[in-house]
Design a protein around this motif. Structure first.
Motif, PDB file in Angstrom:
ATOM      1  N   ARG B  72     -10.773   3.464  -1.221  1.00  0.00           N
ATOM      2  CA  ARG B  72      -9.881   2.858  -0.229  1.00  0.00           C
ATOM      3  C   ARG B  72      -8.671   2.134  -0.831  1.00  0.00           C
ATOM      4  NH1 ARG B  72     -10.837   1.173   5.317  1.00  0.00           N
ATOM      5  NH2 ARG B  72      -9.101  -0.168   5.863  1.00  0.00           N
ATOM      6  N   PRO B  73      -8.890   1.258  -1.840  1.00  0.00           N
ATOM      7  CA  PRO B  73      -7.744   0.533  -2.403  1.00  0.00           C
ATOM      8  C   PRO B  73      -6.660   1.453  -2.981  1.00  0.00           C
ATOM      9  CG  PRO B  73      -9.827  -0.335  -3.261  1.00  0.00           C
ATOM     10  CD  PRO B  73     -10.156   0.867  -2.463  1.00  0.00           C
ATOM     11  N   VAL B  74      -7.061   2.633  -3.448  1.00  0.00           N
ATOM     12  CA  VAL B  74      -6.087   3.578  -3.986  1.00  0.00           C
ATOM     13  C   VAL B  74      -5.294   4.223  -2.849  1.00  0.00           C
ATOM     14  CG1 VAL B  74      -5.797   5.614  -5.466  1.00  0.00           C
ATOM     15  CG2 VAL B  74      -7.755   4.093  -5.808  1.00  0.00           C
ATOM     16  N   LEU B  75      -5.952   4.448  -1.712  1.00  0.00           N
ATOM     17  CA  LEU B  75      -5.339   5.210  -0.627  1.00  0.00           C
ATOM     18  C   LEU B  75      -4.438   4.376   0.276  1.00  0.00           C
ATOM     19  CD1 LEU B  75      -8.349   7.497   0.259  1.00  0.00           C
ATOM     20  CD2 LEU B  75      -6.174   8.216  -0.720  1.00  0.00           C
ATOM     21  N   VAL B  76      -4.779   3.088   0.463  1.00  0.00           N
ATOM     22  CA  VAL B  76      -4.007   2.243   1.388  1.00  0.00           C
ATOM     23  C   VAL B  76      -2.493   2.266   1.087  1.00  0.00           C
ATOM     24  CG1 VAL B  76      -3.631  -0.152   2.136  1.00  0.00           C
ATOM     25  CG2 VAL B  76      -5.928   0.821   2.172  1.00  0.00           C
ATOM     26  N   PRO B  77      -2.074   2.076  -0.187  1.00  0.00           N
ATOM     27  CA  PRO B  77      -0.627   2.087  -0.455  1.00  0.00           C
ATOM     28  C   PRO B  77       0.053   3.446  -0.233  1.00  0.00           C
ATOM     29  CG  PRO B  77      -1.886   1.480  -2.431  1.00  0.00           C
ATOM     30  CD  PRO B  77      -2.869   1.751  -1.368  1.00  0.00           C
ATOM     31  N   ILE B  78      -0.730   4.533  -0.216  1.00  0.00           N
ATOM     32  CA  ILE B  78      -0.144   5.861  -0.015  1.00  0.00           C
ATOM     33  C   ILE B  78       0.223   6.071   1.460  1.00  0.00           C
ATOM     34  CG2 ILE B  78      -0.591   8.359  -0.260  1.00  0.00           C
ATOM     35  CD1 ILE B  78      -2.424   7.694  -2.568  1.00  0.00           C
ATOM     36  N   PHE B  79      -0.351   5.240   2.352  1.00  0.00           N
ATOM     37  CA  PHE B  79      -0.094   5.371   3.791  1.00  0.00           C
ATOM     38  C   PHE B  79       0.593   4.115   4.324  1.00  0.00           C
ATOM     39  CE2 PHE B  79      -3.548   8.301   2.925  1.00  0.00           C
ATOM     40  CZ  PHE B  79      -3.194   9.420   3.664  1.00  0.00           C
ATOM     41  N   PRO B  80       1.890   3.937   3.992  1.00  0.00           N
ATOM     42  CA  PRO B  80       2.566   2.713   4.412  1.00  0.00           C
ATOM     43  C   PRO B  80       2.699   2.596   5.929  1.00  0.00           C
ATOM     44  CG  PRO B  80       4.117   4.257   3.408  1.00  0.00           C
ATOM     45  CD  PRO B  80       2.752   4.827   3.210  1.00  0.00           C
ATOM     46  N   GLY B  81       2.656   3.733   6.642  1.00  0.00           N
ATOM     47  CA  GLY B  81       2.826   3.693   8.093  1.00  0.00           C
ATOM     48  C   GLY B  81       1.568   3.325   8.853  1.00  0.00           C
ATOM     49  N   VAL B  82       0.446   3.185   8.144  1.00  0.00           N
ATOM     50  CA  VAL B  82      -0.817   2.905   8.818  1.00  0.00           C
ATOM     51  C   VAL B  82      -1.263   1.480   8.494  1.00  0.00           C
ATOM     52  CG1 VAL B  82      -3.215   3.654   9.096  1.00  0.00           C
ATOM     53  CG2 VAL B  82      -1.449   5.336   8.550  1.00  0.00           C
ATOM     54  N   PRO B  83      -1.430   0.625   9.531  1.00  0.00           N
ATOM     55  CA  PRO B  83      -1.912  -0.742   9.264  1.00  0.00           C
ATOM     56  C   PRO B  83      -3.260  -0.692   8.546  1.00  0.00           C
ATOM     57  CG  PRO B  83      -1.211  -0.501  11.551  1.00  0.00           C
ATOM     58  CD  PRO B  83      -1.182   0.860  10.950  1.00  0.00           C
ATOM     59  N   LYS B  84      -3.428  -1.600   7.586  1.00  0.00           N
ATOM     60  CA  LYS B  84      -4.579  -1.569   6.680  1.00  0.00           C
ATOM     61  C   LYS B  84      -5.918  -1.530   7.420  1.00  0.00           C
ATOM     62  CE  LYS B  84      -6.104  -4.044   2.617  1.00  0.00           C
ATOM     63  NZ  LYS B  84      -6.026  -5.310   1.891  1.00  0.00           N
ATOM     64  N   ASN B  85      -6.015  -2.257   8.526  1.00  0.00           N
ATOM     65  CA  ASN B  85      -7.315  -2.334   9.196  1.00  0.00           C
ATOM     66  C   ASN B  85      -7.416  -1.472  10.464  1.00  0.00           C
ATOM     67  OD1 ASN B  85      -8.581  -4.114   7.339  1.00  0.00           O
ATOM     68  ND2 ASN B  85      -7.298  -5.768   8.169  1.00  0.00           N
ATOM     69  N   HIS B  86      -6.436  -0.598  10.649  1.00  0.00           N
ATOM     70  CA  HIS B  86      -6.477   0.332  11.775  1.00  0.00           C
ATOM     71  C   HIS B  86      -7.607   1.343  11.564  1.00  0.00           C
ATOM     72  CE1 HIS B  86      -5.095   3.449  14.583  1.00  0.00           C
ATOM     73  NE2 HIS B  86      -4.426   2.477  15.182  1.00  0.00           N
ATOM     74  N   PRO B  87      -8.289   1.740  12.662  1.00  0.00           N
ATOM     75  CA  PRO B  87      -9.369   2.727  12.507  1.00  0.00           C
ATOM     76  C   PRO B  87      -8.907   4.036  11.839  1.00  0.00           C
ATOM     77  CG  PRO B  87      -9.128   2.018  14.814  1.00  0.00           C
ATOM     78  CD  PRO B  87      -8.183   1.211  14.011  1.00  0.00           C
ATOM     79  N   ALA B  88      -7.612   4.367  11.957  1.00  0.00           N
ATOM     80  CA  ALA B  88      -7.106   5.592  11.332  1.00  0.00           C
ATOM     81  C   ALA B  88      -7.330   5.565   9.822  1.00  0.00           C
ATOM     82  CB  ALA B  88      -5.624   5.760  11.643  1.00  0.00           C
ATOM     83  N   MET B  89      -7.086   4.396   9.230  1.00  0.00           N
ATOM     84  CA  MET B  89      -7.250   4.265   7.776  1.00  0.00           C
ATOM     85  C   MET B  89      -8.694   4.548   7.381  1.00  0.00           C
ATOM     86  SD  MET B  89      -5.051   3.594   5.358  1.00  0.00           S
ATOM     87  CE  MET B  89      -5.682   4.474   3.971  1.00  0.00           C
ATOM     88  N   GLY B  90      -9.615   3.965   8.130  1.00  0.00           N
ATOM     89  CA  GLY B  90     -11.032   4.169   7.841  1.00  0.00           C
ATOM     90  C   GLY B  90     -11.427   5.633   7.924  1.00  0.00           C
ATOM     91  N   ALA B  91     -10.938   6.317   8.970  1.00  0.00           N
ATOM     92  CA  ALA B  91     -11.300   7.729   9.156  1.00  0.00           C
ATOM     93  C   ALA B  91     -10.685   8.611   8.079  1.00  0.00           C
ATOM     94  CB  ALA B  91     -10.857   8.192  10.546  1.00  0.00           C
TER      95      ALA B  91
END
Lengths: 179, 191
Positions: B72-91
């Protein structure tokens, strides 16, 4: 580098299996029963693949035995050489982005024709393990939410695919010796 | 697409055979192709069953969730348009983790769910967002730790060392993922 890659190849399967089973046991999973349950599912899955394999291997059987494959390989020789790809694996490069089961059939035919431990066999297997069925995946995922303008996804996915193809050839030449 | 490719293989083969007078070989080739697929299937079945068995244990023990926390920590910065705690990030993270483990059947529904969550963040619903494109490129180029089917095919073809391509495939897939990431981030400005 070479020994590192060879060590990973030798250790990966036993280590991953041991890790998963021990991890499962610690988490209270009934490892034996669950393994058997999953294996039963695997037999069903492989049975589902069988009709696709028959369809593809039959078609490739016609294509190769008629001499059409030789014509195709002769045509692809020049572009393949430009990219540094062995001509024998070009059919896999072409079908891989289109169809998973098709690629499976083509890979198995390459392994049987040239031998799994030949250079072409190793490159083809590495390629299969590092590329994906991009057209199908894009269609399913964007189709599910009704996206029509797919923007840059296809060119970017094709760049990744081509990088995987070329990397497979280069890495196999380094690790297993040149063709 | 696959329909026309399949038909092309058969019809062009028969046409070439007619021109060359090698129809007898083709007749044998059809039969050999069909029967060799059953031999192949028998060789493949054992390894597929072994692997899905092991992976069922991994799934039941929550390895997908554990791996998700790691990547997860590696992927979060690759998706700047997705809020960190949005369910989209988790999925998204969970789909990529399932893909890494080679859990194709489990990965697809999670991936479609990730797409639906990403769609909620999309201001123009018929047009793909940057995050969607990045997600799909990562998905199609993603690292699979153990390519079990390929190992099975190599074993079925009588390889003396079926797993010798694990390391090379891992390195090749890493390079392909990095190239895809670079391409998707560069191209998103042009489209």
């Amino acid at each position: 580098m070479e020994t590192a890659i060879k060590t990973i190849s030798a250790f990966a399967v036993p280590l991953v299996v041991a890790f998963i089973l021990v991890h499962g046991y610690i988490k209270g999973v009934k490892v034996y029963e669950v393994f058997v349950e999953g294996a039963a599912e695997g037999i069903k899955t492989s049975l589902r693949i069988l009709p696709y394999l028959i369809a593809i291997l039959m078609a490739i059987g016609v294509f190769r035995s008629s001499g059409a494959m030789d014509i195709l390989l002769a045509l692809l020789k020049v572009p393949a050489r430009l990219l540094g790809i062995p001509a024998e694996v070009t059919p896999l490069v072409l079908i891989r982005p289109l169809s998973g089961s098709g690629a499976l059939g083509v890979l198995s035919e390459i392994l049987n024709t040239y031998g799994p431990d030949s250079f072409a066999g190793r490159v083809a297997a590495t390629m299969m393990g590092s590329t994906e069925t991009i057209f199908y995946t894009i269609t399913v995922y964007f189709g599910a939410v009704g996206i029509k303008d797919t923007r840059h996804v296809l060119p970017a996915a094709l760049v990744a695919d081509l990088a995987g193809v070329i990397a497979s050839v280069v890495i196999c030449s380094i690790i297993f010796g040149p063709s | 697409m696959i329909n026309s490719v399949w038909l092309f293989l058969i019809i062009s083969g028969i046409a070439v055979a007619a021109a060359r007078g090698s129809m007898g070989d083709v007749s044998a080739g059809i039969m050999a192709g069909a029967s060799s697929s059953v031999e192949l299937f028998l060789g493949l079945m054992g390894i597929m069953a072994l692997w899905t068995g092991v992976m069922r244990v991994a799934e039941r023990a929550g390895l997908v969730e554990t791996l998700s926390r790691v990547i997860r920590p590696v992927l979060v910065p690759i998706f700047p348009g997705v809020p960190k705690n949005h369910p989209a990030m988790g999925a998204v993270v969970m789909n990529l983790a399932a893909n890494m483990l080679g859990l194709g059947n489990a990965a697809t529904p999670i991936g479609i769910n990730a797409m639906k969550e990403l769609q909620k963040l999309n201001p123009r619903p018929s047009r793909a967002t940057n995050a969607m494109c990045t997600f799909l490129v990562l998905n199609t180029s993603s690292v699979q730790v153990i390519p079990a089917t390929v190992i099975g095919l190599r074993a079925a073809a009588g390889s003396s060392n079926p797993t010798e391509i694990v390391g090379t495939a891992l390195l090749a897939t890493t390079i392909s993922t990095l190239a895809g990431l670079l391409a998707v981030k560069t191209l998103e400005r042009l489209y």
